[in-house]
Design a protein around this motif. Sequence first.
Motif: not given
Length: 152
Positions: A11-16, A18-20, A70-76
């Motif tokens: 599992a990927i922690d999406l909070f990790g 983005i920042t602040s 904020s946007v988190a991008l996960v490249n698969i």
Amino acid sequence: MTSICDSSATAIDLFGLITSEQAGGTWSRTSGTGGLFNAASGSFTPSAGATTSSFTYTIPGVLPCVNDSSVALVNINNQPNAGVDGAPQIVCESGTTTIDLYSLIIGEQPGGTWTRSSGTGGIFNAIAGTFVPTVELPLVHLLILYSAQRLA
């Protein structure tokens, strides 16, 4: 942004990604398909067939302020596929017919490389993916591997 293989079960922690960020926001998936997205925990677990995905974390604004996000991008990346083992090729020690190694595997992804991992004798051509047995004795058990690599 992070990159991961679609075969990963981590599992990927999406909070990790983005920042602040302030607490109290909500996650939503804004692009991509597949995998397991958990909006409540802010996590994403890829699976076979998942596509690159964007996740947006939104904090509601209190009037007169607007919402912030904020946007988190996960490249698969797709899991490389070296194919399925076919039937073993049995040859005579005096045989000199070229063996097309690609004919011994099924469904391989293009762009892989051949590696001789054991055995002696014969003429192995990694670039062409061929093997020619020769009369050199002893011709010992031969294992040649094909490994697919993701092409950019």
